[in-house]
Design a protein around this motif. Structure first.
Motif, PDB file in Angstrom:
ATOM      1  N   PHE A 104       0.771  -1.109  -0.053  1.00  0.00           N
ATOM      2  CA  PHE A 104      -0.080   0.064  -0.081  1.00  0.00           C
ATOM      3  C   PHE A 104       0.850   1.274  -0.194  1.00  0.00           C
ATOM      4  N   LEU A 105       2.245   1.280  -0.632  1.00  0.00           N
ATOM      5  CA  LEU A 105       3.079   2.244  -0.692  1.00  0.00           C
ATOM      6  C   LEU A 105       3.043   3.090  -1.733  1.00  0.00           C
ATOM      7  N   ILE A 106       2.353   2.457  -2.881  1.00  0.00           N
ATOM      8  CA  ILE A 106       2.081   2.992  -4.204  1.00  0.00           C
ATOM      9  C   ILE A 106       0.711   2.674  -4.661  1.00  0.00           C
ATOM     10  N   ASP A 107      -0.075   3.670  -5.091  1.00  0.00           N
ATOM     11  CA  ASP A 107      -1.426   3.267  -5.611  1.00  0.00           C
ATOM     12  C   ASP A 107      -1.271   2.670  -6.977  1.00  0.00           C
ATOM     13  N   ASP A 108      -2.171   1.559  -7.059  1.00  0.00           N
ATOM     14  CA  ASP A 108      -2.041   0.285  -8.140  1.00  0.00           C
ATOM     15  C   ASP A 108      -2.696   1.157  -9.370  1.00  0.00           C
ATOM     16  N   VAL A 109      -2.946   2.213  -9.344  1.00  0.00           N
ATOM     17  CA  VAL A 109      -3.519   2.690 -10.668  1.00  0.00           C
ATOM     18  C   VAL A 109      -2.649   3.890 -11.056  1.00  0.00           C
ATOM     19  N   THR A 110      -2.251   4.594 -10.321  1.00  0.00           N
ATOM     20  CA  THR A 110      -1.656   5.897 -10.715  1.00  0.00           C
ATOM     21  C   THR A 110      -0.199   5.877 -10.274  1.00  0.00           C
ATOM     22  N   PRO A 111       0.822   6.482 -10.703  1.00  0.00           N
ATOM     23  CA  PRO A 111       2.420   6.385 -10.274  1.00  0.00           C
ATOM     24  C   PRO A 111       2.619   7.270  -9.035  1.00  0.00           C
ATOM     25  N   THR A 112       1.401   7.341  -8.352  1.00  0.00           N
ATOM     26  CA  THR A 112       1.893   8.356  -7.066  1.00  0.00           C
ATOM     27  C   THR A 112       1.757   7.593  -5.774  1.00  0.00           C
ATOM     28  N   SER A 113       1.795   8.342  -4.654  1.00  0.00           N
ATOM     29  CA  SER A 113       1.877   7.286  -3.575  1.00  0.00           C
ATOM     30  C   SER A 113       0.468   7.220  -2.907  1.00  0.00           C
ATOM     31  N   SER A 114       0.423   5.847  -2.056  1.00  0.00           N
ATOM     32  CA  SER A 114      -1.069   5.814  -1.919  1.00  0.00           C
ATOM     33  C   SER A 114      -1.329   6.467  -0.356  1.00  0.00           C
ATOM     34  N   ASN A 115      -2.353   6.842  -0.214  1.00  0.00           N
ATOM     35  CA  ASN A 115      -2.996   7.450   0.881  1.00  0.00           C
ATOM     36  C   ASN A 115      -3.753   6.483   1.771  1.00  0.00           C
ATOM     37  N   ARG A 116      -3.602   5.349   1.298  1.00  0.00           N
ATOM     38  CA  ARG A 116      -4.328   4.195   2.173  1.00  0.00           C
ATOM     39  C   ARG A 116      -3.607   3.883   3.343  1.00  0.00           C
ATOM     40  N   VAL A 117      -2.304   3.847   3.488  1.00  0.00           N
ATOM     41  CA  VAL A 117      -1.617   3.289   4.457  1.00  0.00           C
ATOM     42  C   VAL A 117      -2.171   3.823   5.702  1.00  0.00           C
ATOM     43  N   THR A 118      -2.791   4.987   6.168  1.00  0.00           N
ATOM     44  CA  THR A 118      -3.230   5.681   7.272  1.00  0.00           C
ATOM     45  C   THR A 118      -4.507   4.937   7.751  1.00  0.00           C
ATOM     46  N   ASN A 119      -5.344   4.357   6.774  1.00  0.00           N
ATOM     47  CA  ASN A 119      -6.527   3.710   6.994  1.00  0.00           C
ATOM     48  C   ASN A 119      -6.367   2.332   7.002  1.00  0.00           C
ATOM     49  N   LEU A 120      -5.300   1.647   7.065  1.00  0.00           N
ATOM     50  CA  LEU A 120      -5.111   0.170   7.094  1.00  0.00           C
ATOM     51  C   LEU A 120      -5.309  -0.158   8.651  1.00  0.00           C
ATOM     52  N   SER A 121      -5.929  -1.646   8.644  1.00  0.00           N
ATOM     53  CA  SER A 121      -5.743  -2.222   9.967  1.00  0.00           C
ATOM     54  C   SER A 121      -4.142  -2.494  10.453  1.00  0.00           C
ATOM     55  N   SER A 128       2.586  -3.476   5.241  1.00  0.00           N
ATOM     56  CA  SER A 128       3.080  -1.963   4.813  1.00  0.00           C
ATOM     57  C   SER A 128       4.648  -1.844   5.340  1.00  0.00           C
ATOM     58  N   ASN A 129       4.714  -2.189   6.670  1.00  0.00           N
ATOM     59  CA  ASN A 129       6.242  -1.983   7.217  1.00  0.00           C
ATOM     60  C   ASN A 129       7.037  -3.035   6.661  1.00  0.00           C
ATOM     61  N   LYS A 130       6.663  -4.242   6.457  1.00  0.00           N
ATOM     62  CA  LYS A 130       7.558  -5.321   6.109  1.00  0.00           C
ATOM     63  C   LYS A 130       8.115  -5.017   4.728  1.00  0.00           C
ATOM     64  N   VAL A 131       7.135  -4.315   3.891  1.00  0.00           N
ATOM     65  CA  VAL A 131       7.449  -4.105   2.526  1.00  0.00           C
ATOM     66  C   VAL A 131       8.404  -2.850   2.415  1.00  0.00           C
ATOM     67  N   LYS A 132       8.174  -1.955   3.221  1.00  0.00           N
ATOM     68  CA  LYS A 132       9.281  -0.728   3.497  1.00  0.00           C
ATOM     69  C   LYS A 132      10.498  -1.299   4.029  1.00  0.00           C
ATOM     70  N   GLU A 133      10.686  -2.216   4.935  1.00  0.00           N
ATOM     71  CA  GLU A 133      12.007  -2.844   5.341  1.00  0.00           C
ATOM     72  C   GLU A 133      12.540  -3.256   4.170  1.00  0.00           C
ATOM     73  N   LEU A 134      11.937  -4.200   3.400  1.00  0.00           N
ATOM     74  CA  LEU A 134      12.566  -5.142   2.473  1.00  0.00           C
ATOM     75  C   LEU A 134      13.283  -4.323   1.391  1.00  0.00           C
ATOM     76  N   LEU A 135      12.131  -3.341   0.945  1.00  0.00           N
ATOM     77  CA  LEU A 135      12.652  -2.557  -0.309  1.00  0.00           C
ATOM     78  C   LEU A 135      14.001  -1.587   0.346  1.00  0.00           C
ATOM     79  N   GLU A 136      13.872  -1.235   1.495  1.00  0.00           N
ATOM     80  CA  GLU A 136      15.211  -0.409   1.902  1.00  0.00           C
ATOM     81  C   GLU A 136      16.599  -1.356   2.201  1.00  0.00           C
ATOM     82  N   LEU A 137      16.166  -2.386   2.738  1.00  0.00           N
ATOM     83  CA  LEU A 137      17.370  -3.501   2.638  1.00  0.00           C
ATOM     84  C   LEU A 137      17.776  -4.015   1.295  1.00  0.00           C
ATOM     85  N   TRP A 138      17.047  -4.303   0.384  1.00  0.00           N
ATOM     86  CA  TRP A 138      17.459  -4.486  -0.853  1.00  0.00           C
ATOM     87  C   TRP A 138      18.131  -3.389  -1.731  1.00  0.00           C
ATOM     88  N   ASP A 139      17.501  -2.208  -1.360  1.00  0.00           N
ATOM     89  CA  ASP A 139      18.324  -1.060  -1.861  1.00  0.00           C
ATOM     90  C   ASP A 139      19.656  -1.022  -1.424  1.00  0.00           C
TER      91      ASP A 139
END
Length: 219
Positions: A104-121, A128-139
């Motif tokens: 939920f970091l990027i919207d699946d339709v447009t190339p913009t950041s998603s605003n759905r993160v704040t509304n997640l369970s 979301s946090n796991k994806v952030k962590e992996l992306l940064e580690l891989w980078d």
């Protein structure tokens, strides 16, 4: 490959009669995938490029699953294969946007950041946090070789103003604490050694006197 992926990402069922504590224990244990379940997937990926592409395809499908635990387990398997297989890593980086979308970091339709993160369970925030962590580690590990990966992470940090885990700084802080601990341990060891030497030096004259008396006795 499909069966192996399904078996590895499958989440244990919680009995209806389970208490809250038992349910929590099952969920915590389900976050991590056993090595025995990942090993045959790695073996197939080593055999051929086709199997590697199939593994990536099935795992990416699971990244869209409605069950947050299946997404987490899929991410863990992807991470293992990503760090061990150049073929798999290149395939993932070619589709790195899909990984960001799954968190939920990027919207699946447009190339913009998603605003759905704040509304997640709370559960999907873990995804979301796991994806952030992996992306940064891989980078940090491979970003120099995969421009799309680096660009994605930079977009999240600089353009989307996404708060990232900053794993590089955490690793540096950990290394600094480890060096500091080693330095402190070395200081303590040196102080103890000096104390032993000092005590031995104080006792040495008494030992020498005893030896002199023994020599006089035998003479």
């Amino acid at each position: 490959m499909d069966l192996l992926i399904k078996n590895a990402t499958k989440v244990p069922k919680v009995a209806k009669s389970a208490t809250d504590v038992e349910r929590l224990a099952v969920l915590r244990g389900s976050v991590h995938v056993e090595e025995a379940l990942i090993k045959p997937i790695k073996a197939l990926c080593r055999r051929s490029e086709d199997e590697t592409i199939e593994a990536k395809r099935y795992l990416f499908l699971d990244l869209q699953h409605n069950n947050w635990l299946i997404r987490i387990r899929s991410l863990e398997i992807i991470d293992v294969l990503f760090t061990r297989s150049q073929r798999f890593r290149a395939s993932v980086c070619d589709n790195i946007r899909e990984v960001a979308v799954s968190g939920f970091l990027i919207d699946d339709v447009t190339p913009t950041s998603s605003n759905r993160v704040t509304n997640l369970s709370s559960e999907f925030k873990r995804v979301s946090n796991k994806v952030k962590e992996l992306l940064e580690l891989w980078d940090v590990q491979f970003g120099n070789h995969y421009p799309v990966l680096r660009a994605t992470v930079r977009f999240l940090k600089e353009s989307a103003k996404m708060k990232m885990p900053d794993v590089k700084r955490k690793a540096q802080d950990y290394e600094e604490r480890r060096r500091q601990t080693e330095t402190n341990s070395a200081r303590i060891a040196t102080a103890r050694r000096n104390q032993v030497i000092s005590e031995a030096n104080r006792e040495l004259p008494e030992v020498e006197e005893d030896l002199k008396r023994l020599e006089d006795f035998f003479e």
